[in-house]
Design a protein around this motif. Structure first.
Motif, PDB file in Angstrom:
ATOM      1  N   ALA A   4       0.738  -1.184   0.018  1.00  0.00           N
ATOM      2  CA  ALA A   4      -0.174  -0.060   0.034  1.00  0.00           C
ATOM      3  C   ALA A   4       0.695   1.213  -0.172  1.00  0.00           C
ATOM      4  N   GLN A   5       0.494   2.335  -0.982  1.00  0.00           N
ATOM      5  CA  GLN A   5       1.058   3.396  -0.697  1.00  0.00           C
ATOM      6  C   GLN A   5       0.935   4.397   0.441  1.00  0.00           C
ATOM      7  N   ILE A   6      -0.429   4.172   1.022  1.00  0.00           N
ATOM      8  CA  ILE A   6      -0.495   4.831   2.277  1.00  0.00           C
ATOM      9  C   ILE A   6      -1.290   4.047   3.512  1.00  0.00           C
ATOM     10  N   VAL A   7      -0.544   4.293   4.591  1.00  0.00           N
ATOM     11  CA  VAL A   7      -0.854   3.629   5.800  1.00  0.00           C
ATOM     12  C   VAL A   7      -1.637   4.576   6.597  1.00  0.00           C
ATOM     13  N   GLY A  44      -9.371   0.159  -0.374  1.00  0.00           N
ATOM     14  CA  GLY A  44      -8.763  -1.228  -0.772  1.00  0.00           C
ATOM     15  C   GLY A  44      -7.272  -1.245  -1.116  1.00  0.00           C
ATOM     16  N   ARG A  45      -6.795  -0.074  -1.460  1.00  0.00           N
ATOM     17  CA  ARG A  45      -5.485   0.054  -2.033  1.00  0.00           C
ATOM     18  C   ARG A  45      -4.565   0.866  -0.699  1.00  0.00           C
ATOM     19  N   THR A  46      -5.296   0.951   0.480  1.00  0.00           N
ATOM     20  CA  THR A  46      -4.589   1.483   1.634  1.00  0.00           C
ATOM     21  C   THR A  46      -4.506   0.415   2.840  1.00  0.00           C
ATOM     22  N   TYR A  47      -3.599   0.624   3.622  1.00  0.00           N
ATOM     23  CA  TYR A  47      -3.291  -0.226   4.879  1.00  0.00           C
ATOM     24  C   TYR A  47      -3.979   0.501   6.120  1.00  0.00           C
ATOM     25  N   VAL A  48      -4.836  -0.168   6.890  1.00  0.00           N
ATOM     26  CA  VAL A  48      -5.453   0.570   8.121  1.00  0.00           C
ATOM     27  C   VAL A  48      -5.202  -0.080   9.367  1.00  0.00           C
ATOM     28  N   THR A  49      -4.468   0.531  10.254  1.00  0.00           N
ATOM     29  CA  THR A  49      -3.906  -0.215  11.375  1.00  0.00           C
ATOM     30  C   THR A  49      -4.076   0.765  12.743  1.00  0.00           C
ATOM     31  N   ASN A  50      -3.808   0.319  13.731  1.00  0.00           N
ATOM     32  CA  ASN A  50      -3.765   1.165  14.973  1.00  0.00           C
ATOM     33  C   ASN A  50      -2.582   1.049  15.697  1.00  0.00           C
ATOM     34  N   VAL A  51      -2.282   2.304  16.480  1.00  0.00           N
ATOM     35  CA  VAL A  51      -1.097   2.113  17.363  1.00  0.00           C
ATOM     36  C   VAL A  51      -1.132   0.818  18.384  1.00  0.00           C
ATOM     37  N   VAL A  52      -2.275   0.960  19.364  1.00  0.00           N
ATOM     38  CA  VAL A  52      -2.362  -0.052  20.178  1.00  0.00           C
ATOM     39  C   VAL A  52      -3.376  -1.097  19.433  1.00  0.00           C
ATOM     40  N   LYS A  53      -2.996  -2.408  19.759  1.00  0.00           N
ATOM     41  CA  LYS A  53      -3.632  -3.564  19.106  1.00  0.00           C
ATOM     42  C   LYS A  53      -4.811  -4.178  19.719  1.00  0.00           C
ATOM     43  N   HIS A  54      -4.888  -3.926  21.098  1.00  0.00           N
ATOM     44  CA  HIS A  54      -5.984  -4.416  21.815  1.00  0.00           C
ATOM     45  C   HIS A  54      -7.138  -3.314  22.261  1.00  0.00           C
ATOM     46  N   PHE A  55      -8.476  -3.596  22.474  1.00  0.00           N
ATOM     47  CA  PHE A  55      -9.389  -2.804  22.650  1.00  0.00           C
ATOM     48  C   PHE A  55      -9.369  -2.691  24.252  1.00  0.00           C
ATOM     49  N   LYS A  56      -9.109  -1.407  24.698  1.00  0.00           N
ATOM     50  CA  LYS A  56      -9.146  -1.015  26.105  1.00  0.00           C
ATOM     51  C   LYS A  56     -10.394  -0.562  26.699  1.00  0.00           C
ATOM     52  N   LEU A  81       3.485  -1.763  15.317  1.00  0.00           N
ATOM     53  CA  LEU A  81       3.400  -0.799  14.228  1.00  0.00           C
ATOM     54  C   LEU A  81       4.620  -0.768  13.566  1.00  0.00           C
ATOM     55  N   GLN A  82       5.851  -0.624  14.052  1.00  0.00           N
ATOM     56  CA  GLN A  82       6.988  -0.244  13.481  1.00  0.00           C
ATOM     57  C   GLN A  82       7.162  -1.549  12.246  1.00  0.00           C
ATOM     58  N   ALA A  83       6.884  -2.634  12.968  1.00  0.00           N
ATOM     59  CA  ALA A  83       6.967  -4.010  11.825  1.00  0.00           C
ATOM     60  C   ALA A  83       5.855  -3.605  10.648  1.00  0.00           C
ATOM     61  N   GLU A  84       4.994  -3.349  10.844  1.00  0.00           N
ATOM     62  CA  GLU A  84       3.871  -3.003   9.884  1.00  0.00           C
ATOM     63  C   GLU A  84       4.169  -2.319   8.805  1.00  0.00           C
ATOM     64  N   ILE A  85       4.786  -1.061   9.303  1.00  0.00           N
ATOM     65  CA  ILE A  85       5.220   0.063   8.526  1.00  0.00           C
ATOM     66  C   ILE A  85       6.298  -0.428   7.678  1.00  0.00           C
ATOM     67  N   PRO A  90       5.376   2.253   2.935  1.00  0.00           N
ATOM     68  CA  PRO A  90       4.369   3.223   2.345  1.00  0.00           C
ATOM     69  C   PRO A  90       5.273   4.617   2.001  1.00  0.00           C
ATOM     70  N   ARG A  91       4.587   5.091   1.032  1.00  0.00           N
ATOM     71  CA  ARG A  91       5.080   6.486   0.647  1.00  0.00           C
ATOM     72  C   ARG A  91       4.532   7.519   1.695  1.00  0.00           C
ATOM     73  N   LEU A  92       3.358   7.080   2.168  1.00  0.00           N
ATOM     74  CA  LEU A  92       2.693   8.090   3.149  1.00  0.00           C
ATOM     75  C   LEU A  92       2.268   7.565   4.349  1.00  0.00           C
ATOM     76  N   VAL A  93       2.318   8.044   5.645  1.00  0.00           N
ATOM     77  CA  VAL A  93       1.654   7.581   6.704  1.00  0.00           C
ATOM     78  C   VAL A  93       0.724   8.526   7.194  1.00  0.00           C
ATOM     79  N   VAL A  94      -0.717   8.438   7.323  1.00  0.00           N
ATOM     80  CA  VAL A  94      -1.412   9.362   8.051  1.00  0.00           C
ATOM     81  C   VAL A  94      -2.011   8.736   9.384  1.00  0.00           C
TER      82      VAL A  94
END
Length: 167
Positions: A4-7, A44-56, A81-85, A90-94
């Motif tokens: 993905a070009q954008i995360v 569909g051409r992006t990668y979407v994730t979170n800093v924290v991986k569990h729901f607090k 998160l570092q490993a995902e990136i 990606p070209r851009l992280v938002v």
């Protein structure tokens, strides 16, 4: 997509995301989808994730209510998160919201002052921060929600323009 070009990076899964096992599928995710469509970004051409991986969360009757993650939880999840990136390159992280922005850009970063600015980053060509879609849902009235949504879309259009430039 693996390339993905954008995360997009949010704070943590919400109740709906925790139950579905997918990021941004609840009300904030639906708002994100609408804004991405307006900005002409194909989710569909992006990668979407979170800093924290569990729901607090905290119980409130039969509901599970979001609780803000603390610095220790952010630090514990940050290597993922570092490993995902690193794998996606990606070209851009938002960054969506202050938690994501401060995790990636430092505790002094203020989304309210620096949103929509393309910044240099060691982990991508550029990084940008904007509000978290849930903040739009929490706006006090319909006029405020409409205004916040238009500003959010404007930020995403900056991201879209960057990706189209020299593509």
């Amino acid at each position: 997509p693996k390339k993905a070009q954008i995360v997009f990076v949010g704070e943590q899964p919400g109740n709906d995301e925790d139950l579905a096992g997918q990021p941004f599928v609840g009300p904030a995710g639906k708002l994100l989808d609408k804004a991405l469509e307006e900005a002409e970004i194909d989710r569909g051409r992006t990668y979407v994730t979170n800093v924290v991986k569990h729901f607090k969360w905290e119980p409130r009757g039969k509901r599970r209510i979001h609780a803000k993650p603390n610095a220790q939880e952010i630090t514990a999840c940050f290597p993922w998160l570092q490993a995902e990136i690193r794998l996606i390159q990606p070209r851009l992280v938002v960054c969506l919201g202050a938690t994501a922005a401060q995790a990636l850009l430092g505790r002094a970063f203020r989304v309210t002052q620096q949103r929509g600015h393309l910044l240099d980053a060691p982990f991508a060509e550029k990084v940008m921060a904007t509000v978290h879609p849930s903040s739009i849902l929490r706006a006090p009235d319909e006029d405020a929600r409409r205004t916040e949504m238009q500003q959010f879309i404007a930020d995403l259009k900056i991201a879209a323009a960057y990706l189209k430039y020299d593509a």
